[in-house]
Each structure stands twice: as C-alpha cells, then as structure tokens.
Enzyme design. Structure first.
Site, PDB file in Angstrom:
ATOM      1  N   CYS A  87       0.646  -1.324  -0.174  1.00  0.00           N
ATOM      2  CA  CYS A  87       0.131   0.199   0.060  1.00  0.00           C
ATOM      3  C   CYS A  87       0.921   1.325   0.081  1.00  0.00           C
ATOM      4  CB  CYS A  87      -0.323   0.291   1.515  1.00  0.00           C
ATOM      5  SG  CYS A  87      -2.107  -1.487   1.268  1.00  0.00           S
ATOM      6  N   ARG A  89       5.005   0.144  -6.230  1.00  0.00           N
ATOM      7  CA  ARG A  89       4.878  -0.574  -5.431  1.00  0.00           C
ATOM      8  C   ARG A  89       3.877  -1.903  -5.368  1.00  0.00           C
ATOM      9  NH1 ARG A  89       6.115   2.734  -0.711  1.00  0.00           N
ATOM     10  NH2 ARG A  89       5.109   1.522   0.771  1.00  0.00           N
ATOM     11  N   TRP A  91      -3.006  -2.619  -2.027  1.00  0.00           N
ATOM     12  CA  TRP A  91      -2.592  -4.257  -1.776  1.00  0.00           C
ATOM     13  C   TRP A  91      -3.316  -4.713  -0.867  1.00  0.00           C
ATOM     14  CZ3 TRP A  91       0.407  -7.716  -0.828  1.00  0.00           C
ATOM     15  CH2 TRP A  91       0.774  -8.977  -1.792  1.00  0.00           C
ATOM     16  N   ASN A 130      -1.339   2.678   5.579  1.00  0.00           N
ATOM     17  CA  ASN A 130      -0.534   1.651   4.985  1.00  0.00           C
ATOM     18  C   ASN A 130       0.405   1.030   6.275  1.00  0.00           C
ATOM     19  OD1 ASN A 130       1.661  -0.113   3.707  1.00  0.00           O
ATOM     20  ND2 ASN A 130       2.857   1.700   3.352  1.00  0.00           N
ATOM     21  N   GLY A 131       0.207  -0.755   6.277  1.00  0.00           N
ATOM     22  CA  GLY A 131       0.558  -1.058   7.082  1.00  0.00           C
ATOM     23  C   GLY A 131      -0.731  -2.556   7.845  1.00  0.00           C
ATOM     24  N   GLU A 163      17.663 -23.893  -4.659  1.00  0.00           N
ATOM     25  CA  GLU A 163      17.380 -22.389  -4.955  1.00  0.00           C
ATOM     26  C   GLU A 163      18.438 -21.232  -5.178  1.00  0.00           C
ATOM     27  OE1 GLU A 163      14.323 -20.851  -5.316  1.00  0.00           O
ATOM     28  OE2 GLU A 163      14.439 -18.530  -5.307  1.00  0.00           O
ATOM     29  N   LYS A 180      18.355 -19.212  -9.142  1.00  0.00           N
ATOM     30  CA  LYS A 180      18.231 -18.282  -8.983  1.00  0.00           C
ATOM     31  C   LYS A 180      19.126 -17.218 -10.096  1.00  0.00           C
ATOM     32  CE  LYS A 180      15.333 -16.693  -7.486  1.00  0.00           C
ATOM     33  NZ  LYS A 180      14.056 -17.223  -7.328  1.00  0.00           N
ATOM     34  N   GLU A 234      18.088 -18.466 -13.730  1.00  0.00           N
ATOM     35  CA  GLU A 234      17.490 -17.673 -14.422  1.00  0.00           C
ATOM     36  C   GLU A 234      17.658 -15.919 -14.378  1.00  0.00           C
ATOM     37  OE1 GLU A 234      14.743 -17.058 -10.816  1.00  0.00           O
ATOM     38  OE2 GLU A 234      13.159 -16.462 -12.149  1.00  0.00           O
ATOM     39  N   HIS A 278      27.311 -39.499  -7.799  1.00  0.00           N
ATOM     40  CA  HIS A 278      25.899 -40.985  -8.427  1.00  0.00           C
ATOM     41  C   HIS A 278      26.546 -40.580 -10.284  1.00  0.00           C
ATOM     42  CE1 HIS A 278      25.557 -43.186  -5.636  1.00  0.00           C
ATOM     43  NE2 HIS A 278      24.930 -42.093  -4.372  1.00  0.00           N
ATOM     44  N   LYS A 315       6.259 -13.003 -14.870  1.00  0.00           N
ATOM     45  CA  LYS A 315       6.017 -13.051 -13.819  1.00  0.00           C
ATOM     46  C   LYS A 315       5.422 -14.338 -12.968  1.00  0.00           C
ATOM     47  CE  LYS A 315       6.938 -11.870  -9.394  1.00  0.00           C
ATOM     48  NZ  LYS A 315       8.443 -12.541  -8.800  1.00  0.00           N
TER      49      LYS A 315
HETATM   50  C1  AGP Z   1      11.457 -17.535  -9.491  1.00  0.00           C
HETATM   51  O1  AGP Z   1      12.343 -17.238  -9.158  1.00  0.00           O
HETATM   52  C2  AGP Z   1      10.148 -17.843 -10.315  1.00  0.00           C
HETATM   53  N1  AGP Z   1       9.901 -16.590 -11.077  1.00  0.00           N
HETATM   54  C3  AGP Z   1       9.614 -19.133 -10.853  1.00  0.00           C
HETATM   55  O2  AGP Z   1      10.428 -20.252 -10.649  1.00  0.00           O
HETATM   56  C4  AGP Z   1       8.784 -19.299  -9.364  1.00  0.00           C
HETATM   57  O3  AGP Z   1       8.710 -19.479  -8.787  1.00  0.00           O
HETATM   58  C5  AGP Z   1       7.323 -20.335 -10.577  1.00  0.00           C
HETATM   59  O4  AGP Z   1       7.158 -19.898 -11.336  1.00  0.00           O
HETATM   60  C6  AGP Z   1       6.097 -20.490  -9.853  1.00  0.00           C
HETATM   61  O5  AGP Z   1       5.501 -19.579  -9.471  1.00  0.00           O
HETATM   62  P1  AGP Z   1       4.446 -19.081  -8.056  1.00  0.00           P
HETATM   63  O6  AGP Z   1       4.852 -19.129  -7.448  1.00  0.00           O
HETATM   64  O7  AGP Z   1       3.375 -17.836  -8.374  1.00  0.00           O
HETATM   65  O8  AGP Z   1       3.145 -19.830  -8.974  1.00  0.00           O
END
Ligand code: AGP
Length: 609
Positions: A2, A27, A72, A96-97, A482, A486, A489, A505, A604
């Site tokens: 927010c 934001r 938000w 906001n909060g 992860e 990252k 990606e 293995h 995203k």
């Molecule tokens: C992670 O950095 C990615 N953007 C991607 O792996 C993401 O986590 C995946 O597409 C799942 O998205 P979600 O959590 O919105 O379901």
C-alpha cells in the site's frame, strides 16, 4: 504494498493526489481512492487502476486538502468497499501497514454501535479515531489520533482528515514508512518521496511512534509523550527514476532488502513466544481433523516448489506427517493415489500459476482438503483452495522470486509448528525455541544484507564461469536448488542444485577446476557429511564457496571463499543462506549486464500451461 499520500496547501488537491498516487504505482496495487475537503469530506475509491479512479472523480471537484491511497490487499479482497480512504462520520483515514489486534477492536467498536462496511483492518482506525474524538468531550483530530495509536498493535503509517478541522492533516507512524515533503505554502505526506518529488526535494522522515500535523505553511511533530520535536529537513539527491525503486538499481535488489520487513509481516500477530503456539485461525482446521491427518501433498512450481521441499522436511520432523512434494505440471497428468485424510498444500506466490491451479482442482476431485499459501489476495488460487495462508510479503515486481520465497518459508515454519503442537509431536518448549528464532530472523537478515560487499566480490570473481554447482544436505538441499534456479534465471549461467550426497552418482564427472561449487554448510546434524562432500569436490580441483555460520571456525580450512550468516536455530538457517544466494545471483547478473528484473523468456506469472 500500500501507499499513502496527503496534500495541504494553496493548490488544487485532486491533480496533486492523483499524480502522487501514479508515482506510487510501482509499489503494486489493486485499488485506489482519495478524500478531498470541499466544504465536506468527499471520498471516491475504486477497485482498479488510478486511471479508473480518475473517471469516477467529478471534474469540478475542488479543495486544497486531501489524502489518497493505493491498496495492495492484505485483509479482504480487492473490492471497492475495501479500498481506502475509510470513513467514520466526519473523519477519513488512509493507512499502510497491518493492525494485528483489529478483530478485537472491531468487536469492541461494533458493540459501541459502529457499522463496518469493509473487511479491512484499517476501518477500525477510522472508527476508533471517531470514537476517541467524541467519547470524552470533544477532542481535536491530533489528540484523537494520539489516543487511537496507543490502542493499535502492529504497523501503520496513517494520514487522517476531519471535516471540522479542514486546516490540518494529521499523521502517525510505526513500522511503516512515512515522509513529509516541505513545499512553499504547501506540505505533502507520503509512503515514499517519489510521490511528491516533482514538487519538493526537502523532506523530513518521520520516525516510529511519532505523530504530527501539517498545515499549508507549517509542520508539527510530537513524540509519544506529546513533546514537540524539532527536526532537521533533508534534501533528496535522487532523480525520479531512481526514486521509483527507492534508490535501488533494480526491483530485485530492493525486494531482497525488503525481507526483514516482509517476513515480519508474514508472521505478525501469529506467534506466541510465551505459550509456544502459532495461531492460524484463517485455515479453519479443527484439532480433530489435524490429528486425523495421515499425509500432506505439496503442489507447486519453480521457486515455490523449492520452498515445498523445505516444507516436506519440516512437516515430517515437526508434525510427524509423511509429505510428498509434487511438481504441479506433472501431478495433473499423473494418477495420484489420494484419500480423504490428507492435506494438499498449494504454494504459489502469484496465485495464478496455471499448472498449480489445475493440480489443486485435480486433488480436490479426490476429496482432499486444500490450503493455499499465496502472496496475492483475491488471486485465483484463493477461490480454488478450501482456505488460505497469506504470506503478506508485499508486491514483488522482479521476475525472480526473492522476498516471496522467504515469506513462503516462514509460512511453512508456522504451519509445521501449528500442526506439530496440535498433533503432540513437538513440545511447547521446542516450539518456543523456534518462535524465538523466527522473531530473530529479521535482524539476522539485516546483518546478511550488511555483508553484501563481500558477496559482490565473490560474484565478480566467478561471473565469467560457464557452469556452477550448488550443493546442500537435508534442509540445505532446497536452498541449493533455489540458489541454482536464481543464478540461471537472471545471470544465464548454467547451474545445478544437488543433494550433496548425490554428486558421486554422476555429476562429479562434471566437476573441474573451472566449476565453482557453492556448498551450503551451516551447522546441523549433516554438517560433517557436507564437509566430506566438500572434500570430494576439492579433490577434483573445484573452487568451493561455502555458506557457513559466523561461529564456524573450521570451515576456512576446506574451502576457498566463505560467505557468513549469523548462527541460528538449525531449522531456520535456510532463510539466511537463501538471502546470501539471492545476492550472489544478483551481483553475478549485474557483473554480466543482464536484464535482472525481466530475464529473457520468463514471465512473473505463468498463467498458461
Ligand atoms: C522464480 O524466481 C520464478 N519466477 C518461478 O520459478 C516461479 O517461482 C514459478 O513460476 C512459480 O510461480 P508461482 O509461485 O507464482 O506459482
């Protein structure tokens, strides 16, 4: 997240408020609204964009004082009735909060005859302010607000107007940003300077527990005891573009730095250190049902799936529940053997991932009870699942998930402790240790962020490599997954995340002196094992970067670079190590001039199969 804005001065308020709200769009928001004093308080709000708000505000609305908001959603869906400002008779409030004790206050105010029109926590502030101004003789807006904030638990940046005092705009802050802009014959209030940077660069940052008021030509600020404070103004050096990212070069870096606050929002109001309990009333799970559970199935994709692996270890250790973690895109086409006494947990920050939604529909068709862990209020998953645990990390704009990942981890810790206590698998003391540890995490993340220069140096040293390996054992295995995701990606370096014991293995064949290996080696019962794996790769001449605890004096002997994290509860260290790896990826991508916030080929929110 927010955003609030406020204006008082000689100009027309509406265009200034709308322009300020547009500056806060970055934001992230789902609704917006304004109140302007035009003889009385006139309020216009809408679920939608600022351009939609513009269409509902009458062209001829005049007035020199106003407040505005981008919302938000955290409590209640993105609907017009939940948008701010919220009103109580002659007062109007934007916030906001998160007000943690809002249910309690709502009950009390309802008993006093106040009618609630929204599902938000903010509406209690408006009614409480009105009550405090009128209950005991007539108080002015500032005194009423001072009384009100004493009763609020949680975080807030508030701007408020009262129809009877149009010459002032009152404000208050605790744990949510609030800055005052000083103009000529005009003053501004906002969640960040971006909102009014076009008008002034002279600002006063309001501190926690401060309260005050703006008039067109003056500003008054008071502490909790009502003492007037004298504050220096500061001059903002940023230009507008930088300010949109609060001074950070990329949204990803900004979001990494938001994690002390975002995880705090995830656990706010849910942890009792005294009793060793986690309260998750929103899940509507009866103790009898929890005790009957036999199995958990976690469904997710990408980063959320990596969080799910950590969830598996937690549910098995803390709640004694057999847990499977399913890749959503595979699960929907498999023939899962499911029965009624199991719980499906869908993890999805966006709440819109098509594969995850389809997999949850499939699991529901077997009669399984489902919970969604998501960051977006009102997203599709919240309608598909039986109940929802919101992560409340605030909007994430960078494609690479960072703060939503650590918020998912916190949600999983909370859920595992909650289930484990009810099922009698962990004691109150064990839960207390974890709760104390969780509450320490924001400060510990802050320390990790303070070490970013060391991480940057390490990233630059290896930014030209073609391949990277990330290895970890037990809870550090999902951290390795992860970390690798990252890096690939955003920096386009080929990276593999492996359970360290699996290297021999097959993948060991790929290790050469040109392969940096990141070993997540925080202390725990697999520490000696990861040391052996480090020796295995060192014997193949790999360069090893270890993520290790501050109090580990041994690790340096075995590796080339050590990236430190504050020592923590063994189960909680993944949160801290993940922040280190986020920064490592970020600085690697920066050194390679990659498009960090919008990596190639990625979106995203993946709303297609
Ligand atoms: C992670 O950095 C990615 N953007 C991607 O792996 C993401 O986590 C995946 O597409 C799942 O998205 P979600 O959590 O919105 O379901």
């Amino acid at each position: 997240m927010c955003g609030i804005v406020g204006y008082i001065g000689s100009e027309q308020a509406v265009p200034i408020l709308l322009e300020s709200l547009k500056m806060l769009e970055y934001r992230g928001y789902d609704s917006a609204g304004v109140t302007v004093f035009n003889g009385s308080l006139e309020t216009y709000k809408i679920a939608g964009r600022i351009k939609d708000l513009e269409t509902v505000i009458p062209q001829n609305l005049t007035g020199n004082t106003g407040i505005g908001h981008t919302r938000w959603a955290t409590h209640g869906k993105p609907e017009t009735r939940n948008a701010h400002p919220h009103l109580s008779s002659n007062v109007s409030v934007v916030h906001n909060g998160i007000i943690e004790n809002y249910m309690e206050l709502k009950e009390r105010l309802s008993g006093l005859g106040y009618e609630f029109l929204s599902d938000t926590d903010t509406e209690v502030i408006a009614h409480l302010l009105h009550f405090n101004m009128n209950c005991d003789g007539n108080k002015c807006l500032l005194d009423g607000l001072a009384e009100t904030v004493k009763e609020l638990e949680g975080s807030y940046a508030i701007a408020a107007l009262c129809a009877e005092e149009p010459e002032i705009l009152a404000f208050a802050r605790k744990d949510s940003p609030l800055v005052i802009g000083i103009g000529e014959g005009s003053n501004y209030a906002a969640s960040d300077v971006t909102a009014f940077l076009r008008h002034t660069k002279e600002v006063i940052f309001i501190n926690d527990n401060e309260i005050g008021l703006l008039r067109p030509g003056s500003i008054e600020i008071f502490d909790q005891g009502g003492n007037r404070l004298s504050r220096e103004t500061e001059t903002i050096e940023w230009d507008l573009e930088a300010a949109e990212k609060a001074g950070y070069e990329h949204f990803m870096l900004k979001e990494i730095h938001e994690q002390p606050t975002s995880i705090q929002n995830t656990f706010a109001g849910k942890l009792s250190e005294l009793e060793g309990t986690v309260t998750l009333d929103e899940l509507h799970l009866e103790p009898a049902e929890i005790k009957r559970l036999r199995r958990v199935t976690i469904i997710a994709c990408g980063t959320s799936w990596n969080a799910g692996i950590l969830g598996k270890y937690l549910f098995e250790k803390l709640a004694g529940l057999h847990t499977d973690v399913e890749t959503a895109s595979e699960f929907r086409y498999s023939n899962p053997v499911l029965c009624g006494e199991e719980l499906t947990i869908a993890i999805t920050q966006s709440g819109e991932t098509a594969d995850t939604l389809a997999a949850v529909r499939s699991s529901s068709s077997y009669g399984c009870r489902s919970i969604a862990i998501t960051n977006v209020v009102g997203s599709t998953i919240t309608r598909e699942a039986d109940s929802v645990l919101y992560t409340r990390a605030g909007p994430e704009i960078g494609v690479a998930a960072t703060k939503t990942f650590t918020a998912q981890l916190i949600a999983l810790y909370m859920l595992a402790i909650n289930l484990g206590r009810i099922r009698g698998i962990i004691s109150a003391n064990e839960a207390k240790d974890l709760i104390v540890g969780i509450k320490r995490l924001p400060g510990q993340i802050q320390k990790v962020l303070g070490r970013k220069d060391v991480i940057n140096d390490c990233a630059m040293q290896f930014a030209d490599k073609r391949d990277y390996f990330f290895i970890g054992r037990y809870l550090n295995y999902p951290v390795a997954l992860e970390g690798a995701l990252k890096l690939k990606e955003i920096s386009y370096i080929h990276a593999e995340g492996y359970a360290a014991g699996e290297l021999k293995h097959g993948p060991l064949a790929l290790i050469t002196e040109d392969t940096p290996v990141v070993a997540i080696a925080t202390k725990g019962h697999t520490y000696e094992k990861i040391l052996s794996n480090i020796k295995e790769v060192k014997a193949r001449n790999a360069t090893v970067i270890a993520v290790a605890d501050d109090d580990d004096t041994e690790i340096e002997k075995y590796v080339d670079v050590v990236l430190r994290v504050p020592s923590s509860h063994e189960l909680l260290a993944p949160v801290l190590s993940s922040v280190v790896l986020q920064l490592l990826s970020y600085y690697t991508a920066l050194a390679k001039y990659c498009s960090i916030d919008k990596p190639r080929n990625l979106a995203k929110s993946v709303t297609v199969e």
